[in-house]
Design a protein around this motif. Structure first.
Motif, PDB file in Angstrom:
ATOM      1  N   ILE A   3       0.288  -1.524   0.119  1.00 18.56           N
ATOM      2  CA  ILE A   3       0.006  -0.137   0.336  1.00 18.56           C
ATOM      3  C   ILE A   3       0.881   1.090  -0.047  1.00 18.56           C
ATOM      4  O   ILE A   3       1.919   1.264   0.881  1.00 18.56           O
ATOM      5  CB  ILE A   3      -0.959   0.348   1.204  1.00 18.56           C
ATOM      6  N   GLU A   4       0.259   2.323  -1.094  1.00 21.14           N
ATOM      7  CA  GLU A   4       1.405   3.303  -1.143  1.00 21.14           C
ATOM      8  C   GLU A   4       0.891   4.848  -0.673  1.00 21.14           C
ATOM      9  O   GLU A   4      -0.923   4.724  -1.455  1.00 21.14           O
ATOM     10  CB  GLU A   4       1.536   3.703  -2.439  1.00 21.14           C
ATOM     11  N   PHE A   5       1.358   5.218  -0.154  1.00 18.71           N
ATOM     12  CA  PHE A   5       0.344   6.504   0.669  1.00 18.71           C
ATOM     13  C   PHE A   5       1.005   7.419  -0.006  1.00 18.71           C
ATOM     14  O   PHE A   5       2.543   7.821  -0.299  1.00 18.71           O
ATOM     15  CB  PHE A   5       0.254   6.905   1.951  1.00 18.71           C
ATOM     16  N   ASP A   6       0.031   9.053  -0.978  1.00 16.80           N
ATOM     17  CA  ASP A   6       0.292   9.382  -1.700  1.00 16.80           C
ATOM     18  C   ASP A   6      -0.363  11.031  -0.810  1.00 16.80           C
ATOM     19  O   ASP A   6      -1.224  11.698  -1.062  1.00 16.80           O
ATOM     20  CB  ASP A   6       0.545   9.448  -3.173  1.00 16.80           C
ATOM     21  N   PHE A   7      -0.117  11.065   0.145  1.00 13.23           N
ATOM     22  CA  PHE A   7      -0.230  12.586   0.712  1.00 13.23           C
ATOM     23  C   PHE A   7      -0.265  13.666  -0.111  1.00 13.23           C
ATOM     24  O   PHE A   7      -0.895  14.730   0.306  1.00 13.23           O
ATOM     25  CB  PHE A   7       0.675  12.745   2.654  1.00 13.23           C
ATOM     26  N   GLY A   8       0.818  13.646  -0.392  1.00 11.94           N
ATOM     27  CA  GLY A   8       0.962  15.253  -1.628  1.00 11.94           C
ATOM     28  C   GLY A   8      -0.011  15.196  -1.990  1.00 11.94           C
ATOM     29  O   GLY A   8      -0.524  16.869  -2.766  1.00 11.94           O
ATOM     30  N   ALA A   9      -0.508  14.175  -2.429  1.00 14.64           N
ATOM     31  CA  ALA A   9      -1.863  14.312  -3.995  1.00 14.64           C
ATOM     32  C   ALA A   9      -2.806  15.108  -2.896  1.00 14.64           C
ATOM     33  O   ALA A   9      -4.376  16.257  -3.804  1.00 14.64           O
ATOM     34  CB  ALA A   9      -2.306  13.262  -3.929  1.00 14.64           C
ATOM     35  N   VAL A  10      -2.513  14.742  -2.131  1.00 19.31           N
ATOM     36  CA  VAL A  10      -4.082  15.800  -1.095  1.00 19.31           C
ATOM     37  C   VAL A  10      -4.003  17.766  -1.016  1.00 19.31           C
ATOM     38  O   VAL A  10      -4.670  17.548  -0.920  1.00 19.31           O
ATOM     39  CB  VAL A  10      -4.408  14.960  -0.288  1.00 19.31           C
ATOM     40  N   LEU A  11      -2.588  17.532   0.085  1.00 14.96           N
ATOM     41  CA  LEU A  11      -1.477  18.041   0.414  1.00 14.96           C
ATOM     42  C   LEU A  11      -1.900  19.294  -1.099  1.00 14.96           C
ATOM     43  O   LEU A  11      -1.728  20.741  -1.084  1.00 14.96           O
ATOM     44  CB  LEU A  11      -0.631  18.524   0.814  1.00 14.96           C
ATOM     45  N   ALA A  12      -1.563  18.948  -2.398  1.00 14.41           N
ATOM     46  CA  ALA A  12      -1.346  19.637  -3.449  1.00 14.41           C
ATOM     47  C   ALA A  12      -2.865  20.567  -3.523  1.00 14.41           C
ATOM     48  O   ALA A  12      -2.731  21.469  -4.550  1.00 14.41           O
ATOM     49  CB  ALA A  12      -1.005  19.074  -4.932  1.00 14.41           C
ATOM     50  N   GLU A  13      -3.765  19.880  -2.940  1.00  9.19           N
ATOM     51  CA  GLU A  13      -5.623  20.406  -3.430  1.00  9.19           C
ATOM     52  C   GLU A  13      -5.512  20.979  -2.341  1.00  9.19           C
ATOM     53  O   GLU A  13      -6.694  21.594  -2.114  1.00  9.19           O
ATOM     54  CB  GLU A  13      -6.346  19.279  -3.050  1.00  9.19           C
ATOM     55  N   TRP A  14      -4.330  22.043  -1.710  1.00  4.40           N
ATOM     56  CA  TRP A  14      -4.557  23.105  -0.674  1.00  4.40           C
ATOM     57  C   TRP A  14      -5.606  24.528  -0.549  1.00  4.40           C
ATOM     58  O   TRP A  14      -6.033  24.725   0.313  1.00  4.40           O
ATOM     59  CB  TRP A  14      -2.746  23.184  -0.018  1.00  4.40           C
ATOM     60  N   PRO A  15      -5.807  24.926  -1.665  1.00  8.47           N
ATOM     61  CA  PRO A  15      -6.950  25.926  -1.762  1.00  8.47           C
ATOM     62  C   PRO A  15      -7.662  25.679  -1.279  1.00  8.47           C
ATOM     63  O   PRO A  15      -8.672  26.034  -0.337  1.00  8.47           O
ATOM     64  CB  PRO A  15      -6.461  26.251  -3.510  1.00  8.47           C
ATOM     65  N   LEU A  16      -8.551  24.151  -1.830  1.00  4.24           N
ATOM     66  CA  LEU A  16      -9.816  23.493  -1.383  1.00  4.24           C
ATOM     67  C   LEU A  16      -9.805  23.070   0.314  1.00  4.24           C
ATOM     68  O   LEU A  16     -11.048  23.696   1.123  1.00  4.24           O
ATOM     69  CB  LEU A  16     -10.246  22.828  -2.188  1.00  4.24           C
ATOM     70  N   LEU A  17      -8.488  23.100   0.570  1.00 13.69           N
ATOM     71  CA  LEU A  17      -8.806  22.738   2.214  1.00 13.69           C
ATOM     72  C   LEU A  17      -8.704  23.907   3.512  1.00 13.69           C
ATOM     73  O   LEU A  17      -9.304  24.334   4.153  1.00 13.69           O
ATOM     74  CB  LEU A  17      -7.593  21.942   2.398  1.00 13.69           C
ATOM     75  N   LEU A  18      -7.767  24.687   2.349  1.00 17.24           N
ATOM     76  CA  LEU A  18      -8.198  25.978   3.411  1.00 17.24           C
ATOM     77  C   LEU A  18      -9.577  27.011   3.089  1.00 17.24           C
ATOM     78  O   LEU A  18     -10.214  27.715   4.346  1.00 17.24           O
ATOM     79  CB  LEU A  18      -6.409  26.941   2.196  1.00 17.24           C
ATOM     80  N   ARG A  19      -9.967  26.519   1.803  1.00 15.62           N
ATOM     81  CA  ARG A  19     -11.386  26.835   2.023  1.00 15.62           C
ATOM     82  C   ARG A  19     -12.326  26.342   3.034  1.00 15.62           C
ATOM     83  O   ARG A  19     -13.374  26.811   3.109  1.00 15.62           O
ATOM     84  CB  ARG A  19     -11.970  26.454   0.431  1.00 15.62           C
ATOM     85  N   GLY A  20     -12.206  25.048   2.878  1.00 14.91           N
ATOM     86  CA  GLY A  20     -13.030  24.543   3.664  1.00 14.91           C
ATOM     87  C   GLY A  20     -12.654  24.743   5.257  1.00 14.91           C
ATOM     88  O   GLY A  20     -13.732  24.636   6.050  1.00 14.91           O
ATOM     89  N   VAL A  21     -11.426  24.943   5.603  1.00 19.09           N
ATOM     90  CA  VAL A  21     -11.594  26.079   7.117  1.00 19.09           C
ATOM     91  C   VAL A  21     -11.760  26.447   7.182  1.00 19.09           C
ATOM     92  O   VAL A  21     -12.415  26.921   8.896  1.00 19.09           O
ATOM     93  CB  VAL A  21      -9.368  25.190   7.304  1.00 19.09           C
ATOM     94  N   ALA A  22     -11.293  27.967   6.723  1.00 17.72           N
ATOM     95  CA  ALA A  22     -12.455  29.009   6.338  1.00 17.72           C
ATOM     96  C   ALA A  22     -13.616  29.390   7.081  1.00 17.72           C
ATOM     97  O   ALA A  22     -14.216  29.693   7.576  1.00 17.72           O
ATOM     98  CB  ALA A  22     -11.756  29.418   4.906  1.00 17.72           C
ATOM     99  N   TRP A  23     -14.566  28.427   5.705  1.00 16.58           N
ATOM    100  CA  TRP A  23     -15.583  27.651   6.163  1.00 16.58           C
ATOM    101  C   TRP A  23     -15.987  27.447   7.981  1.00 16.58           C
ATOM    102  O   TRP A  23     -17.268  27.755   8.000  1.00 16.58           O
ATOM    103  CB  TRP A  23     -16.503  27.099   4.653  1.00 16.58           C
ATOM    104  N   THR A  24     -15.842  26.631   7.887  1.00 14.13           N
ATOM    105  CA  THR A  24     -15.486  25.898   9.397  1.00 14.13           C
ATOM    106  C   THR A  24     -15.939  26.903  10.621  1.00 14.13           C
ATOM    107  O   THR A  24     -16.596  27.203  11.232  1.00 14.13           O
ATOM    108  CB  THR A  24     -14.913  24.606   9.327  1.00 14.13           C
ATOM    109  N   ILE A  25     -14.823  27.470  10.176  1.00  9.33           N
ATOM    110  CA  ILE A  25     -13.829  28.367  11.032  1.00  9.33           C
ATOM    111  C   ILE A  25     -15.281  29.460  10.866  1.00  9.33           C
ATOM    112  O   ILE A  25     -16.293  29.826  12.266  1.00  9.33           O
ATOM    113  CB  ILE A  25     -12.727  29.394  10.666  1.00  9.33           C
TER     114      ILE A  25
END
Length: 220
Positions: A3-25
């Motif tokens: 099993i190979e994990f690729d967290f970079g593929a998720v972190l590359a979508e940081w604008p979406l994550l940041l937007r999600g965090v902003a909405w949560t806050i």
């Protein structure tokens, strides 16, 4: 089986994550302020209001506290349009969070109010303070001080509960994580990162509220 994990593929979508965090806050901030106002008013009503008002508030509190948050959210977003009230996902999420926190904070604050010594209230009345002045200056601050740890925990629970708002397309953190994994099929990595972000938000919010409570609400 490798099993190979690729967290970079998720972190590359940081604008979406940041937007999600902003909405949560943002949802949490609005829900906390309005929910505490609702809770304070309802706690006053249940403690010293007229019988008809106590009955109405009591019904509201029992209804919200004995039904799931997601059902409340779905009723507001999917049910109200049948009655001609159509709301955006964001507005429906805020209303649901305010209603939910308002009901729980009502009982939390009421417990603090009822723990206030009667002699303290009588002393305030003897100084010719009005009922509103007695409540706001004499009763409410020490009541909040007594119940603040429980209030902080409830606010954090509501923040974590905002994750279900993604079910109606509110673009908060869980919605962002689900959108990312639907694009790159890295569900494990996406939700591990979302979990860590929620953990960080919870710790930060608890520390912020524990600092803000003594400073702004009831003194040291």
């Amino acid at each position: 089986m490798n099993i190979e994990f690729d967290f970079g593929a998720v972190l590359a979508e940081w604008p979406l994550l940041l937007r999600g965090v902003a909405w949560t806050i943002g949802l949490t901030a609005i829900g906390t302020v309005l929910g505490m106002i609702v809770g304070t008013l309802c706690a006053w009503a249940r403690s010293g209001g007229p019988a008809w008002l106590r009955a109405i508030v009591g019904t509201y509190v029992e209804l919200i506290r004995n039904t799931p948050f997601i059902v409340q959210l779905f009723f507001i977003f999917f049910g109200l349009p049948a009655a001609g009230v159509k709301l955006s996902p964001e507005v429906a999420s805020v209303i649901a969070m305010v209603m939910n926190l308002g009901a729980y904070s009502t009982e939390i604050i009421r417990a603090g109010i009822e723990a206030t010594p009667k002699g303290q209230i009588e002393a305030a009345v003897s100084l010719a303070l009005s009922k509103s002045q007695v409540f706001l200056r004499v009763v409410l601050p020490p009541a909040l001080k007594k119940v603040w740890p429980s209030m902080v925990s409830q606010i954090i629970i509501v923040m974590l509960g905002s994750a279900v708002c993604g079910q109606i397309s509110t673009e908060e953190l869980s919605y962002a994580a689900n959108l990312i994994q639907s694009r790159n099929f890295r569900a494990f990595e996406a939700f591990i990162i979302a979990t860590l972000i929620y953990l960080a938000l919870s710790v930060a919010l608890r520390r912020l509220l524990n600092w803000a409570g003594p400073k702004f609400f009831f003194g040291r």
